[in-house]
Scaffold this active site. Structure first.
Site, PDB file in Angstrom:
ATOM      1  CG  ASP A 145      -1.963   0.991   1.301  1.00  0.00           C
ATOM      2  OD1 ASP A 145      -2.852   0.907   0.444  1.00  0.00           O
ATOM      3  OD2 ASP A 145      -1.949   1.877   2.186  1.00  0.00           O
TER       4      ASP A 145
ATOM      5  CD  GLU B 227      15.081 -13.765   4.791  1.00  0.00           C
ATOM      6  OE1 GLU B 227      14.109 -14.230   5.446  1.00  0.00           O
ATOM      7  OE2 GLU B 227      15.700 -12.747   5.120  1.00  0.00           O
TER       8      GLU B 227
END
Ligand code: NOJ
Length: 592
Positions: A241, A290
């Site tokens: 956002d 990751e």
């Protein structure tokens, strides 16, 4: 076939390997590049516990519907604990579920059901601001000016008001997005001015949405923790956002900016699209990488379309950024063609995949927008809402016809399609919500002069005859009677219905999507846009109101889908394309 006008080439999307297909959700690192993503506004989707507010068990209960629709992923607007001052974009706790919408266990159950159905999950991250009920903001209010607790937000002394109060004016003239100013003054709870008016805090949105200070290492670290929290729970991607707003120039004196628009987009704006925002997202990419496969992300960044927008979408950052250009364009051949061409060219150059969107929870639904007289502006839409939809009178049949044609034009393009719940039902904006039901902060912060976004957030109609159209309990926004015939159950299996058109398109799209490229083909009529994907699929849209001549060589025996009128079959050759013509405001899909 007609001569090639231009070609855009992009990255080939590798398909699943044999070992990938053992589970419904094969670990394809590129799944997002051409995904059809369905936005769920959780409060308005489906209410399982009958309290009038949609919830996560409601999403789980509708998983068969989502699976039948044929989408690849759902994007959930915020479902976190919130006072709902801005529909959940005021987050109290980024790593929890609003008890009215369920629990973390409900989230896990929903995620498991989605993944079992082969549907991925994108969640919304709201990093520009928290809610004023976030524990950090409560600590900031309880602490004195200059304290470490205040440093995670933007607290400043005001300016002299000339009437004896040295801090009586806000620190700058910055406006809030929802109307009014972007600063609120607090009554100090601690320090020498305890009990008196003191500092001001920045909120580019509602007063209940204080902006974070992204220069603070704890803010940066905490959002990495949030990303990992949801990624560890199996979330596949994130929608960011106000991604362009995090880095701000807060050096004193603050620069004047009486309007929020970016007038010159060169990195010099004090509030938006500053160069140092990218270092934040490079850090996020390290976190997202990751995981195997890496998590996807898409930036909500309302910046002009220059190469600056693409920086958010680089592979070293978020991967995608919303392109709102089609959403803002009139339904017209030249605009659609040039926007699509530009978005694809730029995406290919940056390594991103393009995104497309016509509707979301922030804008008037596109079936209504396209029903306005040509040339209407955003101001005209606002005036129409304020008049409860009484003026101008919209041509709804035309709006829906254009919306369907636009959707098929878009679903054939390379890149990701972001769909907003209810557009698959052809829902229109609800313009005549009673004012005492309105909840958008825009309505309150503009002194009841701009109604805001509630009209696209009305809870969905699932069946025509059940109470509240099968949504659940008494909906938090009232549904209009005209929702009945548009309910999902009423359109299920109905030839030519908008729902069946979306289902057919999304199923065919899995065959149509291949290499991320297309060829624009010449067409005899200026109103007709024609393109072909590398695997031979063709899309032809007539943006004009009148029937037009089809490009030569088009073989209508290959027609598999038409956006044609709701009274004509959506699948197969109806009356939309006969004798070498294509009906007005219609899109055709032709198989190879
Ligand atoms: C964009 C969101 O889509 C909108 O709904 C929200 O009000 C603002 N950002 C502030 O978070």
């Amino acid at each position: 076939m007609t001569a090639t006008v231009s070609t855009v080439s992009g990255t080939a999307t590798p398909g699943p390997t044999a070992s990938d297909t053992a589970t419904p959700l094969h670990p394809d690192a590129h799944w997002w590049r051409q995904a059809a993503v369905y936005q769920i506004y959780p409060r308005s989707f489906s209410d399982a516990n009958g309290d009038g507010m949609g919830d996560l068990p409601g999403v789980t209960a509708r998983m068969d519907y989502l699976s039948d629709l044929g989408i690849d992923a759902i994007w959930l607007s915020p479902f976190y604990p919130s006072a709902l001052a801005d529909g959940g974009y005021d987050v109290d706790d980024y790593r929890n579920v609003d008890p009215r919408l369920g629990s973390l266990d409900d989230f896990d159950a929903m995620a498991a059901a989605a993944h079992a159905a082969g549907i991925r999950i994108i969640v919304d991250v709201v990093p520009n601001h928290s809610s004023d009920r976030h524990e950090w903001f409560k600590a900031a209010l309880a602490s004195a000016p200059g304290s470490p607790e205040r440093a995670r937000y933007h607290f400043l002394e005001g300016l002299p008001d000339g009437l004896g109060d040295d801090g009586g004016l806000p620190p700058s003239d910055w406006p809030s997005h929802f109307g009014g100013g972007a600063w609120t003054r607090v009554v100090e709870a601690a320090g020498p001015r305890a009990g008196q008016l003191g500092q001001w805090y920045l909120h580019l949105f509602a007063r209940e949405q204080p902006d974070f200070n992204w220069d603070h290492p704890e803010v940066r670290e905490d959002f990495h923790t949030t990303l990992r929290f949801w990624a560890d729970r199996g979330v596949d991607g994130f929608r960011i956002d106000v991604a362009h707003g995090l880095a701000k120039d807060m050096s004193l004196p603050l620069r004047s900016k009486p309007a929020l628009e970016i007038l010159v987009d060169d990195g010099s704006d004090p509030l938006f699209d500053r160069d140092d925002v990218h270092e934040i997202f490079a850090g996020w990419r390290s976190v997202l990488n990751e995981y195997d496969p890496p998590k996807a992300a898409v930036a909500e960044a309302w910046v002009p379309f220059t190469e600056r927008r693409l920086k958010y979408a680089r592979p070293t950052e978020l991967g995608q950024a919303f392109n709102f250009d089609l959403l803002q364009a009139p339904f017209a051949a030249a605009e659609f063609r040039s926007i699509a061409e530009k978005c694809l060219t730029e995406a290919a150059a940056s390594g991103a995949s393009s995104t497309w969107v016509f509707s979301n929870h922030d804008v008037v639904r596109h079936a209504s927008r396209y029903a306005f007289p040509d040339g209407s502006t955003q101001k005209d839409l606002e005036a129409w809402l304020l008049a409860d939809g009484a003026s101008p009178t919209l041509d709804l049949a035309r709006g829906l016809r254009r919306a369907r044609a636009a959707t098929l034009f878009m679903l054939g393009l390379p890149g990701s399609a972001y769909l907003y719940q209810g557009e698959e039902l052809g829902l229109f904006e609800v313009a005549d919500l009673p004012v005492d039901s309105l909840q958008d902060p825009t309505w309150f912060r503009t002194g009841n002069t701009v109604k805001g976004r509630d009209g696209c957030r009305v809870p969905l109609p699932w069946s025509s005859f059940e109470p509240y159209f099968g949504f659940g309990g008494t909906p938090w926004l009232p549904q209009p009677a005209w929702f009945g015939p548009l309910a999902a159950a009423a359109q299920d299996g109905a030839a030519g219905s908008t729902l069946e058109m979306y289902r057919a398109a999304l199923a065919l799209r899995r065959e149509l999507q291949s290499e991320e490229s297309l060829e624009w083909l010449a067409s005899p009529a200026a109103e007709v846009v024609h393109y072909r994907r590398p695997n031979g699929w063709q899309v032809i849209t007539n943006f004009g109101a009148a029937p037009a001549q089809l490009p030569s060589g088009v073989d209508l025996a290959k027609l598999v889908l038409s956006s044609g009128g709701t009274d004509t079959p959506a699948v197969g050759a109806g009356t939309e394309a006969v004798a070498g013509t294509i009906e007005g405001e219609t899109t055709l899909w032709l198989a190879p």
